[in-house]
Motif scaffolding. Structure first.
Motif, PDB file in Angstrom:
ATOM      1  N   MET A  38      -4.478  -3.359   1.440  1.00  0.00           N
ATOM      2  CA  MET A  38      -5.411  -2.317   0.998  1.00  0.00           C
ATOM      3  C   MET A  38      -5.845  -1.422   2.156  1.00  0.00           C
ATOM      4  SD  MET A  38      -7.934  -4.060  -1.732  1.00  0.00           S
ATOM      5  CE  MET A  38      -7.343  -5.497  -2.569  1.00  0.00           C
ATOM      6  N   GLU A  39      -6.102  -2.019   3.307  1.00  0.00           N
ATOM      7  CA  GLU A  39      -6.501  -1.222   4.465  1.00  0.00           C
ATOM      8  C   GLU A  39      -5.347  -0.329   4.930  1.00  0.00           C
ATOM      9  OE1 GLU A  39      -8.062  -4.302   7.016  1.00  0.00           O
ATOM     10  OE2 GLU A  39     -10.109  -3.947   6.283  1.00  0.00           O
ATOM     11  N   GLY A  40      -4.118  -0.825   4.823  1.00  0.00           N
ATOM     12  CA  GLY A  40      -2.953  -0.011   5.156  1.00  0.00           C
ATOM     13  C   GLY A  40      -2.817   1.167   4.198  1.00  0.00           C
ATOM     14  N   HIS A  41      -2.997   0.898   2.902  1.00  0.00           N
ATOM     15  CA  HIS A  41      -2.914   1.966   1.909  1.00  0.00           C
ATOM     16  C   HIS A  41      -4.048   2.966   2.110  1.00  0.00           C
ATOM     17  CE1 HIS A  41      -2.570   3.245  -2.572  1.00  0.00           C
ATOM     18  NE2 HIS A  41      -1.978   4.093  -1.770  1.00  0.00           N
ATOM     19  N   ARG A  42      -5.222   2.472   2.484  1.00  0.00           N
ATOM     20  CA  ARG A  42      -6.365   3.348   2.742  1.00  0.00           C
ATOM     21  C   ARG A  42      -6.031   4.329   3.869  1.00  0.00           C
ATOM     22  NH1 ARG A  42     -10.859   3.884   5.938  1.00  0.00           N
ATOM     23  NH2 ARG A  42     -12.743   4.571   4.870  1.00  0.00           N
ATOM     24  N   SER A  43      -5.372   3.858   4.917  1.00  0.00           N
ATOM     25  CA  SER A  43      -5.022   4.748   6.030  1.00  0.00           C
ATOM     26  C   SER A  43      -3.994   5.797   5.593  1.00  0.00           C
ATOM     27  CB  SER A  43      -4.539   3.965   7.249  1.00  0.00           C
ATOM     28  OG  SER A  43      -3.313   3.343   6.995  1.00  0.00           O
ATOM     29  N   VAL A  44      -3.097   5.427   4.676  1.00  0.00           N
ATOM     30  CA  VAL A  44      -2.112   6.378   4.151  1.00  0.00           C
ATOM     31  C   VAL A  44      -2.823   7.467   3.338  1.00  0.00           C
ATOM     32  CG1 VAL A  44      -0.192   6.600   2.511  1.00  0.00           C
ATOM     33  CG2 VAL A  44      -0.190   4.745   4.186  1.00  0.00           C
ATOM     34  N   VAL A  45      -3.806   7.066   2.523  1.00  0.00           N
ATOM     35  CA  VAL A  45      -4.562   8.033   1.715  1.00  0.00           C
ATOM     36  C   VAL A  45      -5.377   8.952   2.625  1.00  0.00           C
ATOM     37  CG1 VAL A  45      -6.390   8.272  -0.011  1.00  0.00           C
ATOM     38  CG2 VAL A  45      -4.602   6.568  -0.340  1.00  0.00           C
ATOM     39  N   LEU A  46      -5.997   8.380   3.656  1.00  0.00           N
ATOM     40  CA  LEU A  46      -6.747   9.211   4.604  1.00  0.00           C
ATOM     41  C   LEU A  46      -5.839  10.210   5.314  1.00  0.00           C
ATOM     42  CD1 LEU A  46      -9.188   6.575   6.155  1.00  0.00           C
ATOM     43  CD2 LEU A  46      -9.801   8.543   4.729  1.00  0.00           C
ATOM     44  N   ALA A  47      -4.632   9.787   5.642  1.00  0.00           N
ATOM     45  CA  ALA A  47      -3.671  10.691   6.289  1.00  0.00           C
ATOM     46  C   ALA A  47      -3.285  11.824   5.335  1.00  0.00           C
ATOM     47  CB  ALA A  47      -2.432   9.920   6.739  1.00  0.00           C
TER      48      ALA A  47
ATOM     49  N   VAL B 234       7.889  18.349  -0.108  1.00  0.00           N
ATOM     50  CA  VAL B 234       8.031  17.102  -0.864  1.00  0.00           C
ATOM     51  C   VAL B 234       8.090  17.521  -2.331  1.00  0.00           C
ATOM     52  CG1 VAL B 234       6.927  14.915  -1.469  1.00  0.00           C
ATOM     53  CG2 VAL B 234       6.754  15.787   0.867  1.00  0.00           C
ATOM     54  N   PRO B 235       9.067  17.030  -3.097  1.00  0.00           N
ATOM     55  CA  PRO B 235       9.184  17.441  -4.492  1.00  0.00           C
ATOM     56  C   PRO B 235       7.892  17.225  -5.287  1.00  0.00           C
ATOM     57  CG  PRO B 235      11.111  16.183  -3.832  1.00  0.00           C
ATOM     58  CD  PRO B 235      10.106  16.083  -2.709  1.00  0.00           C
ATOM     59  N   GLU B 236       7.612  18.173  -6.159  1.00  0.00           N
ATOM     60  CA  GLU B 236       6.403  18.161  -6.988  1.00  0.00           C
ATOM     61  C   GLU B 236       6.266  16.847  -7.768  1.00  0.00           C
ATOM     62  OE1 GLU B 236       3.016  20.336  -8.365  1.00  0.00           O
ATOM     63  OE2 GLU B 236       4.517  20.968  -6.912  1.00  0.00           O
ATOM     64  N   GLY B 237       7.351  16.388  -8.351  1.00  0.00           N
ATOM     65  CA  GLY B 237       7.320  15.148  -9.132  1.00  0.00           C
ATOM     66  C   GLY B 237       6.941  13.946  -8.283  1.00  0.00           C
ATOM     67  N   ARG B 238       7.406  13.932  -7.053  1.00  0.00           N
ATOM     68  CA  ARG B 238       7.058  12.825  -6.141  1.00  0.00           C
ATOM     69  C   ARG B 238       5.566  12.839  -5.841  1.00  0.00           C
ATOM     70  NH1 ARG B 238       8.840   8.949  -2.958  1.00  0.00           N
ATOM     71  NH2 ARG B 238       8.186   8.757  -0.784  1.00  0.00           N
ATOM     72  N   LEU B 239       5.003  14.030  -5.601  1.00  0.00           N
ATOM     73  CA  LEU B 239       3.569  14.126  -5.309  1.00  0.00           C
ATOM     74  C   LEU B 239       2.724  13.781  -6.538  1.00  0.00           C
ATOM     75  CD1 LEU B 239       3.440  17.293  -3.052  1.00  0.00           C
ATOM     76  CD2 LEU B 239       3.128  14.904  -2.369  1.00  0.00           C
ATOM     77  N   GLU B 240       3.241  14.092  -7.727  1.00  0.00           N
ATOM     78  CA  GLU B 240       2.515  13.722  -8.940  1.00  0.00           C
ATOM     79  C   GLU B 240       2.494  12.212  -9.105  1.00  0.00           C
ATOM     80  OE1 GLU B 240       3.829  15.900 -12.369  1.00  0.00           O
ATOM     81  OE2 GLU B 240       3.529  17.816 -11.345  1.00  0.00           O
ATOM     82  N   ALA B 241       3.617  11.575  -8.802  1.00  0.00           N
ATOM     83  CA  ALA B 241       3.696  10.119  -8.926  1.00  0.00           C
ATOM     84  C   ALA B 241       2.967   9.413  -7.791  1.00  0.00           C
ATOM     85  CB  ALA B 241       5.158   9.679  -8.959  1.00  0.00           C
ATOM     86  N   LEU B 242       3.106   9.953  -6.577  1.00  0.00           N
ATOM     87  CA  LEU B 242       2.512   9.359  -5.380  1.00  0.00           C
ATOM     88  C   LEU B 242       1.770  10.452  -4.607  1.00  0.00           C
ATOM     89  CD1 LEU B 242       5.633   7.360  -4.169  1.00  0.00           C
ATOM     90  CD2 LEU B 242       3.587   6.388  -5.208  1.00  0.00           C
ATOM     91  N   PRO B 243       0.522  10.733  -4.957  1.00  0.00           N
ATOM     92  CA  PRO B 243      -0.181  11.822  -4.284  1.00  0.00           C
ATOM     93  C   PRO B 243      -0.317  11.636  -2.777  1.00  0.00           C
ATOM     94  CG  PRO B 243      -1.507  10.930  -6.083  1.00  0.00           C
ATOM     95  CD  PRO B 243      -0.275  10.100  -5.978  1.00  0.00           C
ATOM     96  N   ASP B 244      -0.155  10.407  -2.299  1.00  0.00           N
ATOM     97  CA  ASP B 244      -0.275  10.140  -0.868  1.00  0.00           C
ATOM     98  C   ASP B 244       1.074  10.146  -0.147  1.00  0.00           C
ATOM     99  OD1 ASP B 244       0.473   7.846  -2.248  1.00  0.00           O
ATOM    100  OD2 ASP B 244      -0.693   6.487  -0.995  1.00  0.00           O
ATOM    101  N   ALA B 245       2.135  10.573  -0.848  1.00  0.00           N
ATOM    102  CA  ALA B 245       3.471  10.600  -0.236  1.00  0.00           C
ATOM    103  C   ALA B 245       3.503  11.556   0.949  1.00  0.00           C
ATOM    104  CB  ALA B 245       4.522  11.014  -1.267  1.00  0.00           C
ATOM    105  N   ALA B 246       4.045  11.073   2.058  1.00  0.00           N
ATOM    106  CA  ALA B 246       4.121  11.882   3.277  1.00  0.00           C
ATOM    107  C   ALA B 246       5.525  12.412   3.521  1.00  0.00           C
ATOM    108  CB  ALA B 246       3.685  11.047   4.480  1.00  0.00           C
TER     109      ALA B 246
END
Length: 115
Positions: A60-69, A89-101
């Protein structure tokens, strides 16, 4: 993806993670705590529960840092731009994973390198 929608989703994810982390920290056994009140046979179970709690907390702390980034990229105007190749980053990817880098190709490359 619309920036205001991305911000709302990311802030919601962050709030959920913060709540979950707080709950888990409140429920996880304290290191070095006394097992005096517990039956000796419960020691293995307690250790296993503590290990699971620690692993969940770490994830969870790792995912939190990804969301903060992702929120940081949003603030700097770089949200939706792959941190690997710089392409969108493809629109569909960001819709599925808003934290995708990363785009799918760069993410696959990144995952292979981590193994």
């Amino acid at each position: 993806m619309d920036i205001s929608i991305a911000r709302k989703r990311l802030e919601g994810m962050l709030a959920d993670l913060n709540r979950s982390i707080a709950i888990l920290k409140g429920e996880s056994p304290e290191p070095g705590g006394s097992d005096y009140d517990h039956h000796p046979a419960d020691a293995g179970t307690s250790l296993s529960d503590a290990d699971r709690s620690e692993a969940a907390l770490e994830a969870m702390e790792g995912h939190r840092s990804v969301v903060l980034a992702a929120l940081s990229r949003l603030e700097s105007g770089l949200y939706g731009q792959c941190v690997g190749c710089g392409k969108p980053v493809p629109e569909g990817r960001l819709e599925a994973l808003p934290d995708a880098a990363r785009c799918v190709v760069c993410q696959a490359r990144h995952d292979r390198a981590r193994r």
